[in-house]
Design a protein around this motif. Structure first.
Motif, mmCIF file in Angstrom:
data_model
loop_
_atom_site.group_PDB
_atom_site.id
_atom_site.type_symbol
_atom_site.label_atom_id
_atom_site.label_comp_id
_atom_site.label_asym_id
_atom_site.label_seq_id
_atom_site.Cartn_x
_atom_site.Cartn_y
_atom_site.Cartn_z
ATOM 1 N N UNK A 143 -2.588 3.309 4.616
ATOM 2 C CA UNK A 143 -1.707 2.641 5.566
ATOM 3 C C UNK A 143 -2.155 2.892 7.000
ATOM 4 N N UNK A 144 -1.750 2.001 7.887
ATOM 5 C CA UNK A 144 -2.004 2.197 9.313
ATOM 6 C C UNK A 144 -1.342 3.490 9.773
ATOM 7 N N UNK A 145 -1.956 4.128 10.770
ATOM 8 C CA UNK A 145 -1.430 5.398 11.269
ATOM 9 C C UNK A 145 -0.079 5.222 11.965
ATOM 10 N N UNK A 146 0.111 4.084 12.614
ATOM 11 C CA UNK A 146 1.354 3.859 13.358
ATOM 12 C C UNK A 146 2.314 2.993 12.546
ATOM 13 N N UNK A 147 3.590 3.157 12.820
ATOM 14 C CA UNK A 147 4.578 2.282 12.202
ATOM 15 C C UNK A 147 4.364 0.839 12.637
ATOM 16 N N UNK A 148 3.900 0.664 13.866
ATOM 17 C CA UNK A 148 3.644 -0.686 14.371
ATOM 18 C C UNK A 148 2.558 -1.388 13.554
ATOM 19 N N UNK A 149 1.500 -0.657 13.206
ATOM 20 C CA UNK A 149 0.463 -1.237 12.366
ATOM 21 C C UNK A 149 0.973 -1.576 10.978
ATOM 22 N N UNK A 150 1.854 -0.740 10.441
ATOM 23 C CA UNK A 150 2.455 -1.014 9.136
ATOM 24 C C UNK A 150 3.336 -2.250 9.177
ATOM 25 N N UNK A 151 4.026 -2.452 10.290
ATOM 26 C CA UNK A 151 4.862 -3.645 10.458
ATOM 27 C C UNK A 151 4.015 -4.907 10.338
ATOM 28 N N UNK A 196 0.822 -1.215 0.000
ATOM 29 C CA UNK A 196 0.000 0.000 0.000
ATOM 30 C C UNK A 196 0.856 1.265 0.000
ATOM 31 N N UNK A 197 1.181 1.707 -1.173
ATOM 32 C CA UNK A 197 2.004 2.900 -1.295
ATOM 33 C C UNK A 197 1.213 4.166 -0.996
ATOM 34 N N UNK A 198 -0.118 4.086 -1.035
ATOM 35 C CA UNK A 198 -0.958 5.238 -0.729
ATOM 36 C C UNK A 198 -0.952 5.483 0.784
ATOM 37 N N UNK A 199 -0.416 6.617 1.235
ATOM 38 C CA UNK A 199 -0.341 6.869 2.688
ATOM 39 C C UNK A 199 -1.701 6.861 3.371
ATOM 40 N N UNK A 200 -2.759 7.230 2.657
ATOM 41 C CA UNK A 200 -4.083 7.280 3.261
ATOM 42 C C UNK A 200 -4.595 5.893 3.634
#
Length: 344
Positions: free
Chosen positions: A176-184, A170-174
């Motif tokens: 992605x999860x708000x936290x880096x932890x969620x992105x992990x 998901x290259x679209x920032x909107x």
């Protein structure tokens, strides 16, 4: 004790990590625990909930597998959590938040894997999405309608973990999860399922090791552990090289992830025998939906009294989505298959 744990987070985590004491809070305010941080409480609530226990009898890829070593939704969840925590620790992020999101991310998956999800997607107005159902479970359905009252950050990570066939990171920032932890967790989920689905396909002898694309074997490794290590290492280094602004993979690794995903779709997920099993799954779920909607006696026996303010269809969708493979098969047998005569 909680204050001490929160101080440790402030001292040792990266400045861009999500601190427990800086959570945006819960849907309903409540007194904090004296021993555990907010994210530790969320993790514990998920582990102890009924939806989490049901994951052990839900299909990952192979329907109702009889072999002891095939993955289920529960083992997938645990593998995702382990991979996510490895990445999170290397990046000095909040492991408790990562673990809570990882353990809760697939609570909304149906019986019979993606076959079950596909059927409900056709039945539910507007479509069925397991990440949205996971959030519905923790917000509304668990604890007899009270929900688990999780923190905003865990709920956000659960909702935004899903990937789809295209654009896995998901290259679209909107989006992605708000936290880096969620992105992990999102990246760990992809890493886990790609590798263990391949491993299960090899175990089932649907694939041979020689069938794996040479580019994958050369750059990711010939063994299960090597492939996971290569992907995790790439995520860590690529994210650090990007100054920890977002959790990412290198362009080369993204290309190999796409290659491996397409390989699995062609050689595993879309095989004729798999599609035939999904056809049978469709009939089971459609028949159960139909009888629960039309037969009030069956509805009351299986679901209970209709809830005020909730459409009957919504209660049926929730009930079917929460079924395990075994429960759905047993219920179908009970309702639709003839029973043997008994001597009276």
């Amino acid at each position: 004790m909680r204050h001490e744990l929160e101080e440790r987070e402030a001292r040792f985590l990266d400045p861009r990590a999500q601190l427990s004491r800086e959570t945006r809070g819960r849907l309903k305010p409540e007194t904090e625990c004296t021993l555990r941080t907010a994210y530790q409480r969320d993790r514990d609530r998920i582990v102890h909930c009924k939806a989490f226990r049901r994951l052990k009898h839900k299909t990952q890829v192979f329907l109702s597998p009889t072999g002891d070593h095939y993955r289920t939704r529960l083992t997938h969840t645990l593998e995702t959590s382990q991979i996510a925590r490895t990445i999170g620790r290397a990046l000095a992020l909040n492991e408790d938040l990562i673990e809570a999101v990882a353990l809760g991310h697939d609570l909304g998956h149906t019986a019979f894997g993606h076959g079950g999800e596909s059927v409900l997607n056709d039945l539910v107005p507007g479509g069925f999405f397991h990440n949205e159902q996971s959030l519905r479970i923790v917000d509304i359905l668990e604890k007899n309608g009270e929900g688990l009252n999780l923190t905003h950050e865990v709920r956000d990570g659960i909702l935004k973990h899903s990937k789809g066939r295209a654009d896995p990171i998901l290259l679209d920032p909107e989006a992605r999860a708000e936290t880096l932890e969620g992105q992990v967790v999102r990246v760990a989920d992809i890493t886990a399922y790609l590798n263990h689905d391949l491993d299960d396909a090899l175990r089932a002898e649907i694939l041979s090791a020689d069938a794996i694309p040479p580019d994958i074997r050369m750059h990711l490794g010939a063994r299960h552990s090597q492939r996971i290590h290569a992907m995790v290492e790439d995520v860590i280094h690529s994210t650090l090289e990007g100054d920890l602004i977002e959790v990412r993979m290198s362009e080369a690794m993204l290309a190999r992830v796409d290659q491996l995903r397409e390989f699995l779709f062609e050689h595993v997920y879309d095989l004729p025998q798999v599609r035939e099993e999904f056809r049978r799954v469709r009939k089971i779920i459609e028949d159960l939906f139909d009888v629960l909607m039309k037969d009030d006696a069956v509805f009351r026996e299986e679901i209970g009294t209709p809830r005020d303010g909730t459409l009957k269809e919504r209660q049926v969708y929730d009930h079917i989505a929460g079924m395990t493979d075994r429960y759905a098969l047993d219920l179908y047998k009970k309702i639709f298959l003839p029973k043997p005569w008994m001597k009276l």
